[in-house]
Motif scaffolding. Structure first.
Motif, mmCIF file in Angstrom:
data_model
loop_
_atom_site.group_PDB
_atom_site.id
_atom_site.type_symbol
_atom_site.label_atom_id
_atom_site.label_comp_id
_atom_site.label_asym_id
_atom_site.label_seq_id
_atom_site.Cartn_x
_atom_site.Cartn_y
_atom_site.Cartn_z
ATOM 1 N N PRO A 44 0.798 -1.221 0.000
ATOM 2 C CA PRO A 44 0.000 0.000 0.000
ATOM 3 C C PRO A 44 0.837 1.281 0.000
ATOM 4 C CG PRO A 44 -0.113 -1.041 2.150
ATOM 5 C CD PRO A 44 0.682 -1.953 1.256
ATOM 6 N N ALA A 45 2.152 1.165 0.206
ATOM 7 C CA ALA A 45 3.004 2.359 0.135
ATOM 8 C C ALA A 45 2.936 2.940 -1.280
ATOM 9 C CB ALA A 45 4.441 2.014 0.513
ATOM 10 N N ASP A 46 2.905 2.073 -2.282
ATOM 11 C CA ASP A 46 2.809 2.513 -3.672
ATOM 12 C C ASP A 46 1.372 2.584 -4.169
ATOM 13 O OD1 ASP A 46 5.546 2.817 -3.985
ATOM 14 O OD2 ASP A 46 5.834 0.743 -4.622
ATOM 15 N N TYR A 47 0.466 1.888 -3.491
ATOM 16 C CA TYR A 47 -0.945 1.835 -3.886
ATOM 17 C C TYR A 47 -1.825 2.110 -2.667
ATOM 18 C CZ TYR A 47 0.867 0.089 -8.220
ATOM 19 O OH TYR A 47 1.558 -0.010 -9.406
ATOM 20 N N PRO A 48 -1.936 3.397 -2.270
ATOM 21 C CA PRO A 48 -2.675 3.758 -1.062
ATOM 22 C C PRO A 48 -4.125 3.267 -1.064
ATOM 23 C CG PRO A 48 -1.520 5.677 -1.953
ATOM 24 C CD PRO A 48 -1.345 4.555 -2.929
ATOM 25 N N GLU A 49 -4.708 3.093 -2.232
ATOM 26 C CA GLU A 49 -6.087 2.601 -2.321
ATOM 27 C C GLU A 49 -6.202 1.208 -1.695
ATOM 28 O OE1 GLU A 49 -9.467 2.045 -5.786
ATOM 29 O OE2 GLU A 49 -7.684 3.218 -6.231
ATOM 30 N N ASP A 50 -5.082 0.474 -1.618
ATOM 31 C CA ASP A 50 -5.069 -0.872 -1.062
ATOM 32 C C ASP A 50 -4.714 -0.907 0.429
ATOM 33 O OD1 ASP A 50 -5.767 -1.938 -3.521
ATOM 34 O OD2 ASP A 50 -3.699 -2.373 -4.102
ATOM 35 N N SER A 51 -4.733 0.231 1.099
ATOM 36 C CA SER A 51 -4.393 0.273 2.528
ATOM 37 C C SER A 51 -5.405 -0.524 3.345
ATOM 38 C CB SER A 51 -4.378 1.728 3.022
ATOM 39 O OG SER A 51 -5.713 2.208 3.116
ATOM 40 N N PHE A 52 -5.021 -0.874 4.562
ATOM 41 C CA PHE A 52 -5.889 -1.650 5.449
ATOM 42 C C PHE A 52 -7.188 -0.890 5.726
ATOM 43 C CE2 PHE A 52 -7.016 -3.628 9.602
ATOM 44 C CZ PHE A 52 -7.076 -4.951 9.172
ATOM 45 N N ASP A 53 -7.090 0.416 5.935
ATOM 46 C CA ASP A 53 -8.302 1.209 6.175
ATOM 47 C C ASP A 53 -9.223 1.169 4.957
ATOM 48 O OD1 ASP A 53 -7.654 1.880 8.775
ATOM 49 O OD2 ASP A 53 -6.742 3.800 8.235
ATOM 50 N N GLU B 26 0.597 -8.265 5.000
ATOM 51 C CA GLU B 26 1.515 -7.125 4.994
ATOM 52 C C GLU B 26 2.932 -7.514 4.595
ATOM 53 O OE1 GLU B 26 2.853 -3.370 7.842
ATOM 54 O OE2 GLU B 26 1.822 -5.080 8.743
ATOM 55 N N SER B 27 3.414 -8.667 5.056
ATOM 56 C CA SER B 27 4.785 -9.100 4.756
ATOM 57 C C SER B 27 4.910 -9.667 3.342
ATOM 58 C CB SER B 27 5.235 -10.168 5.754
ATOM 59 O OG SER B 27 4.538 -11.385 5.493
ATOM 60 N N GLN B 28 3.803 -9.982 2.722
ATOM 61 C CA GLN B 28 3.721 -10.614 1.399
ATOM 62 C C GLN B 28 4.222 -12.061 1.405
ATOM 63 O OE1 GLN B 28 5.782 -7.623 -1.089
ATOM 64 N NE2 GLN B 28 3.749 -6.858 -1.667
ATOM 65 N N GLU B 29 4.475 -12.607 2.587
ATOM 66 C CA GLU B 29 4.974 -13.982 2.694
ATOM 67 C C GLU B 29 3.920 -15.004 2.263
ATOM 68 O OE1 GLU B 29 8.129 -14.928 3.243
ATOM 69 O OE2 GLU B 29 8.518 -12.767 3.197
ATOM 70 N N VAL B 30 2.651 -14.722 2.517
ATOM 71 C CA VAL B 30 1.602 -15.672 2.143
ATOM 72 C C VAL B 30 1.454 -15.706 0.623
ATOM 73 C CG1 VAL B 30 -0.831 -16.282 2.406
ATOM 74 C CG2 VAL B 30 0.455 -15.406 4.363
ATOM 75 N N ALA B 31 1.476 -14.540 -0.015
ATOM 76 C CA ALA B 31 1.402 -14.492 -1.486
ATOM 77 C C ALA B 31 2.560 -15.284 -2.096
ATOM 78 C CB ALA B 31 1.422 -13.051 -1.976
ATOM 79 N N TRP C 221 4.661 -5.991 -5.529
ATOM 80 C CA TRP C 221 5.661 -6.407 -4.549
ATOM 81 C C TRP C 221 6.404 -5.220 -3.968
ATOM 82 C CZ3 TRP C 221 4.665 -11.184 -3.312
ATOM 83 C CH2 TRP C 221 4.140 -12.054 -4.280
ATOM 84 N N LYS C 222 6.853 -5.363 -2.741
ATOM 85 C CA LYS C 222 7.643 -4.309 -2.080
ATOM 86 C C LYS C 222 9.021 -4.231 -2.719
ATOM 87 C CE LYS C 222 5.278 -4.672 2.300
ATOM 88 N NZ LYS C 222 5.364 -4.894 3.734
ATOM 89 N N GLY C 223 9.533 -2.986 -2.792
ATOM 90 C CA GLY C 223 10.819 -2.624 -3.344
ATOM 91 C C GLY C 223 11.761 -3.712 -3.503
#
Length: 184
Positions: free
Chosen positions: A80-89, A108-113, A182-184
């Motif tokens: 969500p840092a790059d896609y704020p629309e996907d934030s938890f809120d 959040e960690s992307q480990e499950v994906a 994916w994160k950076g």
């Protein structure tokens, strides 16, 4: 925006466990999420036009599958840092707005994906009662726009077969959607 297709179903592959927070304040894992006849795990997000085009159909199909003993869990793994629309809120808002009848959880960690090998949104993993993969295909013929209302309900029909027989169809059409962010 990169459009990707899911790989072919690896029949019998066992669902990896997880422990993720839901927008409803609860935590979910395989044991709490599964239904008596199986579990549909789907990777979705808020901003993807492929997901937006089918949200109402997801709700309809998952409600009907629940009546057959197939539970559903939706996972949001984008950064969500790059896609704020996907934030938890914003996940909470979308789940409420569309009346999601299934848990919407944050990876959040992307480990499950990564553990599931998810590649896009939407990406569907249909498991039988023994949590063995039986479906890795599309919802229906929808793309960035919803398919006609009389389109074949591929996911629904496949998971109905899983509920009745424990096995998914041999022929499956891959899902298509936006790449996981994916994160950076």
């Amino acid at each position: 925006m990169v459009s990707l297709q899911t790989p072919v179903c690896d029949f019998g592959w066992k669902a990896p466990d997880f422990d993720l927070p839901g927008v409803d304040g609860k935590r979910y894992n395989l044991t709490s999420a599964r239904g008596p006849k199986g579990l549909l795990v789907m990777f979705i997000c808020n901003h993807c036009p492929y997901v937006q085009a089918i949200r109402d159909r997801l709700v309809r199909d998952c409600r009907e599958l629940q009546q057959m003993g197939i539970n559903t869990l939706s996972i949001m793994s984008n950064d969500p840092a790059d896609y704020p629309e996907d934030s938890f809120d914003n996940m909470k808002i979308v789940a409420q707005e569309f009346g999601f009848p299934f848990p919407y959880v944050w990876d959040e960690s992307q480990e499950v994906a990564k553990a599931y090998g998810a590649v896009c949104t939407p990406d569907f993993f249909g498991f039988n009662a023994d949590l063995e993969l039986q479906y890795r295909g599309r919802l229906d013929a929808s793309r960035k726009e919803a398919a006609p209302t009389d389109a074949r309900r591929d996911l629904f029909e496949a998971m109905k077969e899983v509920a009745l027989t424990g096995k998914g169809p041999a022929e499956q059409i891959p899902s298509m959607g936006c790449s996981i962010k994916w994160k950076g």
